[in-house]
Design a protein around this motif. Structure first.
Motif, short mmCIF file in Angstrom:
data_model
loop_
_atom_site.label_atom_id
_atom_site.label_comp_id
_atom_site.label_asym_id
_atom_site.label_seq_id
_atom_site.Cartn_x
_atom_site.Cartn_y
_atom_site.Cartn_z
N LEU A 78 -8.02 -17.05 34.32
CA LEU A 78 -7.64 -17.07 32.78
C LEU A 78 -7.50 -15.65 32.25
N ILE A 79 -8.38 -14.97 32.45
CA ILE A 79 -8.62 -13.45 31.86
C ILE A 79 -7.20 -12.81 32.58
N GLN A 80 -7.01 -12.70 33.91
CA GLN A 80 -5.73 -12.13 34.51
C GLN A 80 -4.46 -12.71 33.68
N PHE A 81 -4.53 -13.78 33.45
CA PHE A 81 -3.39 -14.34 32.93
C PHE A 81 -3.10 -14.05 31.50
N GLY A 82 -4.29 -13.28 30.75
CA GLY A 82 -4.19 -13.02 29.43
C GLY A 82 -4.56 -14.26 28.54
N ALA A 83 -5.21 -15.32 28.88
CA ALA A 83 -5.38 -16.19 28.37
C ALA A 83 -6.71 -16.38 27.38
N VAL A 84 -7.54 -15.27 27.41
CA VAL A 84 -8.60 -15.15 26.73
C VAL A 84 -8.53 -14.01 25.48
N TYR A 85 -9.02 -14.23 24.44
CA TYR A 85 -8.89 -13.34 23.28
C TYR A 85 -10.31 -13.21 22.65
N TYR A 86 -10.32 -12.17 21.91
CA TYR A 86 -11.67 -11.85 21.22
C TYR A 86 -11.39 -11.11 19.78
N ALA A 87 -12.32 -11.29 18.96
CA ALA A 87 -12.37 -10.43 17.79
C ALA A 87 -13.68 -10.61 17.42
N LEU A 88 -14.17 -9.37 16.45
CA LEU A 88 -15.57 -9.05 16.26
C LEU A 88 -16.23 -10.05 15.46
N VAL A 89 -15.29 -10.60 14.55
CA VAL A 89 -15.76 -11.53 13.37
C VAL A 89 -14.90 -12.70 13.53
N CYS A 90 -15.45 -14.03 13.61
CA CYS A 90 -14.96 -15.34 13.38
C CYS A 90 -14.07 -15.38 12.15
N PRO A 91 -12.77 -16.21 12.29
CA PRO A 91 -11.87 -16.22 11.16
C PRO A 91 -12.37 -17.38 10.04
N GLN A 92 -11.99 -17.00 9.10
CA GLN A 92 -12.54 -17.91 7.89
C GLN A 92 -12.04 -19.54 8.31
N PRO A 93 -13.02 -20.29 8.12
CA PRO A 93 -12.40 -21.90 8.15
C PRO A 93 -11.53 -22.17 7.25
N PRO A 94 -10.82 -23.25 7.36
CA PRO A 94 -9.55 -23.92 6.32
C PRO A 94 -10.18 -24.53 5.45
N PRO A 95 -9.52 -24.88 4.33
CA PRO A 95 -10.10 -25.54 3.10
C PRO A 95 -10.52 -27.15 3.46
N SER A 96 -10.14 -27.71 4.46
CA SER A 96 -10.43 -28.86 4.90
C SER A 96 -11.86 -28.83 5.56
N ALA A 97 -12.55 -27.75 5.81
CA ALA A 97 -13.94 -27.82 6.40
C ALA A 97 -15.13 -28.57 5.60
N THR A 98 -16.05 -29.17 6.41
CA THR A 98 -17.08 -29.79 5.53
C THR A 98 -18.00 -28.75 5.07
N GLU A 99 -18.90 -29.39 4.21
CA GLU A 99 -19.98 -28.42 3.78
C GLU A 99 -20.83 -27.87 4.75
N GLU A 100 -21.11 -28.74 5.94
CA GLU A 100 -21.90 -28.07 7.01
C GLU A 100 -21.07 -27.14 7.87
N GLN A 101 -19.77 -27.33 8.24
CA GLN A 101 -19.07 -26.38 8.84
C GLN A 101 -18.92 -24.97 8.21
N ILE A 102 -18.76 -25.04 6.74
CA ILE A 102 -18.81 -23.93 5.96
C ILE A 102 -20.06 -23.10 5.88
N ARG A 103 -21.12 -23.76 5.90
CA ARG A 103 -22.77 -23.39 5.83
C ARG A 103 -22.86 -22.51 7.31
#
Length: 478
Positions: free
Chosen positions: A129-154
């Motif tokens: 998968l890594i050789q295929f370029g199918a794995v990505y990283y970011a230093l910080v997780c992206p912001q959840p969408p407005p539809s996220a639950t309270e638990e997910q936002i927490r």
């Protein structure tokens, strides 16, 4: 931190329409009709939670949505299992149900080790998968969408708490937005620290046709700074988001025995064949991009249309949304992009025989049987994604085999007024009524073609024809 996992909606990380599925640990794919309808029409993602590995593991799945994908999801759900993972090669001939996983690293270590543990995948498969370029990283997780639950936002707030981020030396001097930018993982032993976000395309989009082509025979010209390739239909020029291995650039590089990889300078659709220019250096990439911006590059196409069209310039306006199908209007709409092409010739030719259609996997899209098609030579005046395909379909002359746009053209012909932007469009009493009509019109379109359609980039030239190249005969003349 508790052992809570959050499903991060795939729409956060992609600009195209995607379908969603639940985690691998659940060993099944589920999609409610309501969630699918919201996702298709309003790009509204769905979330869910589960326990996993004493870490905050964000999980989701995404794919280019089609009726076939939905059937695959249903089939997988009924079997309540996922494929046994081994290696990515040899390339499977069948389509695997979509699966993309989103993870947040809980303990630092090699990326290979974390993915194998979190997703229960064998090391050799993850290495592929890594050789295929199918794995990505970011230093910080992206912001959840407005539809996220309270638990997910927490959960999200906990892993991105400013006091937590301040302790991470790797993001000092960066804004949160900068730290959320994704990059490809290039080495299996790459170290990932706690809090790092990972996106793993477990089932990359595959291109089995790459292994059927005599790539050396498809090379049109080799120059000092570039290579011109006669691209086969059913292949990607430079790869996809999740697969840079099975691409024209990669296979042409190997066919020529080059030590440095060829690079893409422009794109044509996977289902289109014909001339593409691949750069041998980064410098020439920039040079060719400049020529395109300055309109010094001229492209001619051959299109195999199902109905005749008159010669001359055809103008439409395309909705500026980066999502297929591309919607176009015959009338000017503020903010929409002008599409222009010139039909230089249109001649009657035999409709491709069943054996030729089978050879190139040309799909039967429901167009009534006829003995003849119409080969048009086109000067592309503006270069928009799917432009020729969408414009010809809007003129009720869809391209042979175009399973995305031909069904809509058939629907428009059988029900004039169905297209809210067409010649026979209705007047709408409200914006909501028009929005519903647009959604219904999108639903008339089909899935992206698997291999070939009646379209070839037959000629490319630049610098006033100082550089001039032509492709071979199109597949329908074979």
């Amino acid at each position: 931190m508790g052992s809570v996992a959050v499903t991060v909606a795939s729409m956060l990380f992609s600009g195209v329409c995607r379908s969603l599925a639940t985690p691998a640990v659940a060993r099944s794919f589920r999609m409610s009709r309501a969630a699918l309808r919201n996702h298709q029409n309003k790009n509204a993602p769905s979330w869910c939670c589960r326990s996993s590995y004493n870490s905050y593991t964000a999980i989701a799945a995404e794919s280019e949505f089609s009726k076939t994908d939905a059937e695959n999801l249903t089939a997988t759900s009924s079997s309540n299992s996922l494929p046994k993972y081994d290696r990515l090669l040899p390339c499977p001939l069948h389509k695997t149900p979509p699966r993309v996983e989103h993870l947040v690293v809980s303990e630092g270590g090699p990326v290979l080790e974390h993915i194998c543990k979190a997703l229960e995948l064998p090391p050799l498969y993850v290495t592929d998968l890594i050789q295929f370029g199918a794995v990505y990283y970011a230093l910080v997780c992206p912001q959840p969408p407005p539809s996220a639950t309270e638990e997910q936002i927490r959960v999200f707030k906990e892993v991105t708490e400013p006091s937590v981020l301040r302790q991470r030396a790797s993001i000092k001097g960066k804004t949160v937005r900068e730290a959320q930018k994704t990059f490809r993982v290039t080495h299996a032993d790459q170290f990932v620290e706690p809090g790092t976000y990972l996106r793993v395309h477990v089932h990359p989009k595959r291109f089995p046709r790459c292994y059927e082509i005599d790539w050396r025979s498809r090379i049109i010209s080799v120059a000092e700074s570039y290579v011109v390739l006669d691209k086969p239909a059913g292949t990607s020029v430079g790869g996809t988001t999740d697969n840079i291995e099975e691409s024209c650039a990669t296979f042409a590089t190997r066919a020529l025995g080059l030590t440095a990889p060829l690079m893409t300078t422009h794109q044509i659709d996977n289902c289109t064949e014909g001339c593409v220019v691949l750069a041998r250096t980064k410098e020439y990439c920039s040079v060719f991009h400049g020529k395109i911006r300055e309109k010094k590059v001229k492209k001619l196409y051959l299109a195999l249309a199902s109905s005749p069209l008159p010669t001359g310039i055809i103008t439409h306006y395309m909705r500026p949304i980066n999502m297929a199908p591309r919607l176009i209007s015959e009338d000017f709409i503020k903010g929409w992009l002008m599409c222009q092409l010139e039909i230089q010739e249109c001649r009657k030719v035999p409709w491709p025989t069943p054996s030729i259609q089978d050879k190139y996997c040309v799909e039967d899209c429901g167009w009534p049987y006829q003995d003849f098609a119409y080969e048009c030579k086109i000067n592309l005046l503006t270069g928009r994604t799917h432009q020729i395909r969408a414009q010809f379909a809007a003129c009720r002359a869809p391209l042979v085999g175009d399973s995305m746009y031909m069904p809509a053209a058939i629907g428009d012909m059988s029900n004039p007024g169905l297209n809210p932007f067409g010649k026979y469009k209705r007047d709408f009493s409200s914006e909501s009524e028009k929005e519903t009509a647009v959604v219904n019109w999108i639903a008339q379109h089909g899935k992206e073609p698997g291999v070939a359609i009646g379209l070839q980039a037959c000629q490319i030239s630049w610098d006033d024809d100082d550089h001039f190249y032509e492709s071979g005969s199109p597949w329908w003349r074979c």
